[in-house]
Design a protein around this motif. Sequence first.
Motif, mmCIF file in Angstrom:
data_model
loop_
_atom_site.group_PDB
_atom_site.id
_atom_site.type_symbol
_atom_site.label_atom_id
_atom_site.label_comp_id
_atom_site.label_asym_id
_atom_site.label_seq_id
_atom_site.Cartn_x
_atom_site.Cartn_y
_atom_site.Cartn_z
ATOM 1 N N ALA A 217 5.099 1.759 15.495
ATOM 2 C CA ALA A 217 5.498 0.398 15.866
ATOM 3 C C ALA A 217 4.595 -0.633 15.195
ATOM 4 O O ALA A 217 5.063 -1.664 14.703
ATOM 5 C CB ALA A 217 5.464 0.236 17.383
ATOM 6 N N GLN A 218 3.296 -0.337 15.154
ATOM 7 C CA GLN A 218 2.360 -1.249 14.490
ATOM 8 C C GLN A 218 2.719 -1.424 13.018
ATOM 9 O O GLN A 218 2.777 -2.534 12.496
ATOM 10 C CB GLN A 218 0.933 -0.703 14.589
ATOM 11 N N GLY A 219 2.964 -0.287 12.360
ATOM 12 C CA GLY A 219 3.277 -0.327 10.934
ATOM 13 C C GLY A 219 4.564 -1.082 10.659
ATOM 14 O O GLY A 219 4.613 -1.923 9.759
ATOM 15 N N THR A 220 5.595 -0.794 11.467
ATOM 16 C CA THR A 220 6.881 -1.461 11.255
ATOM 17 C C THR A 220 6.740 -2.967 11.434
ATOM 18 O O THR A 220 7.230 -3.746 10.612
ATOM 19 C CB THR A 220 7.929 -0.915 12.239
ATOM 20 N N ALA A 221 6.039 -3.384 12.491
ATOM 21 C CA ALA A 221 5.874 -4.813 12.743
ATOM 22 C C ALA A 221 5.164 -5.489 11.569
ATOM 23 O O ALA A 221 5.580 -6.554 11.103
ATOM 24 C CB ALA A 221 5.089 -5.037 14.023
ATOM 25 N N LEU A 222 4.117 -4.852 11.064
ATOM 26 C CA LEU A 222 3.381 -5.431 9.939
ATOM 27 C C LEU A 222 4.255 -5.517 8.691
ATOM 28 O O LEU A 222 4.189 -6.485 7.945
ATOM 29 C CB LEU A 222 2.134 -4.590 9.641
ATOM 30 N N GLY A 223 5.065 -4.492 8.458
ATOM 31 C CA GLY A 223 5.921 -4.495 7.276
ATOM 32 C C GLY A 223 7.010 -5.554 7.353
ATOM 33 O O GLY A 223 7.300 -6.226 6.375
ATOM 34 N N VAL A 224 7.609 -5.705 8.549
ATOM 35 C CA VAL A 224 8.679 -6.686 8.713
ATOM 36 C C VAL A 224 8.138 -8.098 8.511
ATOM 37 O O VAL A 224 8.726 -8.909 7.803
ATOM 38 C CB VAL A 224 9.322 -6.576 10.121
ATOM 39 N N CYS A 225 6.989 -8.396 9.135
ATOM 40 C CA CYS A 225 6.475 -9.761 9.111
ATOM 41 C C CYS A 225 5.706 -10.072 7.846
ATOM 42 O O CYS A 225 5.845 -11.137 7.275
ATOM 43 C CB CYS A 225 5.503 -9.986 10.261
ATOM 44 N N ALA A 226 4.842 -9.151 7.448
ATOM 45 C CA ALA A 226 3.836 -9.535 6.455
ATOM 46 C C ALA A 226 3.942 -8.734 5.164
ATOM 47 O O ALA A 226 3.010 -8.741 4.364
ATOM 48 C CB ALA A 226 2.444 -9.396 7.062
ATOM 49 N N HIS A 227 5.085 -8.062 4.941
ATOM 50 C CA HIS A 227 5.397 -7.347 3.682
ATOM 51 C C HIS A 227 4.173 -6.723 2.988
ATOM 52 O O HIS A 227 3.457 -5.974 3.638
ATOM 53 C CB HIS A 227 6.202 -8.252 2.750
ATOM 54 N N ALA A 228 3.911 -7.074 1.721
ATOM 55 C CA ALA A 228 2.887 -6.350 0.956
ATOM 56 C C ALA A 228 1.473 -6.533 1.512
ATOM 57 O O ALA A 228 0.708 -5.572 1.615
ATOM 58 C CB ALA A 228 2.929 -6.771 -0.514
ATOM 59 N N VAL A 229 1.142 -7.757 1.887
ATOM 60 C CA VAL A 229 -0.198 -7.998 2.443
ATOM 61 C C VAL A 229 -0.355 -7.231 3.762
ATOM 62 O O VAL A 229 -1.389 -6.635 4.038
ATOM 63 C CB VAL A 229 -0.444 -9.510 2.674
ATOM 64 N N GLY A 230 0.721 -7.240 4.544
ATOM 65 C CA GLY A 230 0.722 -6.498 5.807
ATOM 66 C C GLY A 230 0.624 -5.003 5.580
ATOM 67 O O GLY A 230 -0.040 -4.292 6.340
ATOM 68 N N THR A 231 1.287 -4.517 4.525
ATOM 69 C CA THR A 231 1.223 -3.092 4.223
ATOM 70 C C THR A 231 -0.202 -2.681 3.861
ATOM 71 O O THR A 231 -0.682 -1.626 4.295
ATOM 72 C CB THR A 231 2.190 -2.750 3.078
ATOM 73 N N ALA A 232 -0.880 -3.525 3.097
ATOM 74 C CA ALA A 232 -2.270 -3.239 2.750
ATOM 75 C C ALA A 232 -3.115 -3.159 4.020
ATOM 76 O O ALA A 232 -3.948 -2.265 4.177
ATOM 77 C CB ALA A 232 -2.810 -4.318 1.812
ATOM 78 N N ARG A 233 -2.889 -4.093 4.931
ATOM 79 C CA ARG A 233 -3.617 -4.117 6.209
ATOM 80 C C ARG A 233 -3.282 -2.865 7.031
ATOM 81 O O ARG A 233 -4.154 -2.248 7.638
ATOM 82 C CB ARG A 233 -3.218 -5.372 6.984
ATOM 83 N N ALA A 234 -1.978 -2.488 7.032
ATOM 84 C CA ALA A 234 -1.526 -1.334 7.806
ATOM 85 C C ALA A 234 -2.164 -0.050 7.273
ATOM 86 O O ALA A 234 -2.529 0.833 8.051
ATOM 87 C CB ALA A 234 -0.010 -1.233 7.763
#
Lengths: 235, 145
Positions: free
Chosen positions: A187-204
């Motif tokens: 759920a954490q990963g999906t939320a980050l990907g939906v909202c914050a795309h590439a930058v979020g993926t790096a964070r995830a």
Amino acid sequence: MMHWQAALSGIWQSPYLGLLLTLMSFQAGLVLFKRSGSKPWLHPVLVSAASLCAIILLTDLSYERYFESANFLNQILGPVIVALAIPLYENINLLKRYWFAFVVSNVVGGGVTIFMAVAIVYLGQGSDVSVNTMWTKSITTAIAIDLAPGIGGVAALAAALVMFTGVFGAMIAPSLLRLFRINHAAAQGTALGVCAHAVGTARALEMGSVQGAFAALSMCFMALLCALLLPFMLS
Amino acid sequence: MLFINGLSVLLLYQLMGEVTVRWLGLPVPGPVLAMIMLFISLVIKGSTPSALQSSANTILSHLSLLFIPAGVGIMVHFERLQNEWLPISIAVLLSTVITLVFSATVMLLMNKMFNLSKKPTEDMPLNKSLDQLQKELIEKESDHG
């Protein structure tokens, strides 16, 4: 006798100046980012783009000349988008197992974020161009800047909005997820990907490999969904 | 050499994408259609060729560098931002906060609903809970040291 001025103006007039400045400022940004312990607001793209803006404003290097020189980087975005098929395929097993929960949270979550952002700018009396560009806010930059001109938006504004969204999302995600006690990796990963795309993926990816895989998957899925739907909806 | 082979494949697919988009008059960007074509090809083939893997890794690892020229373009639109910074910032901040929590919650809820309606068994790998997946992945990782 040395021709300092001739040498300097040779550098200044070089057609590679914009490309070189972009690479150098990006590398400086990367060093700064690592030294700071990966603070999202010191994202290398932000630092680099801001310093290039400053150089263009303060010197007689014009934006047109800069862009002509750095345009090469813009042009290879096409094959890069095609290459996104590979991480998508590599994660196909995760997608196969959880496709239903994943697809629903992407469609619903992505729908909410995009419609809300567009509605706020529309109600806040933003110009048509800003409203149109807002549709691309939650897609990864590569596809957002490809898509924006086709739906009545502006590529540069799309790039800025996407970056702003990504950096902000990655910045607040950890504390927000803690506050709402969402400690489920997928759920954490999906939320980050939906909202914050590439930058979020790096964070995830920093949070864990499951978070990273789901974030990458969401990023690709959202990009695909928006790229397929938005042109039909808006043109 | 591997890198160049892979790059040729990517460019060939892009070309196919662009041609198809124009041919059929689709409003979708050419590279996006090319990405779908490549994805389907990989699914049919069943594995990623190493040439493709190596070029994709190289160009995707420096992905963010490519956004800089487009990002610098924002200076041409300074005036627009000056006039509209308030609605734009509110839109981005509010929608990001709400969606982060919302999409995570939807994912959790969907997962719970699955578990309530069907008990996960080995025969139904599609309905295995996300918790199980997480545990499996962690175990797998610790196996590899």
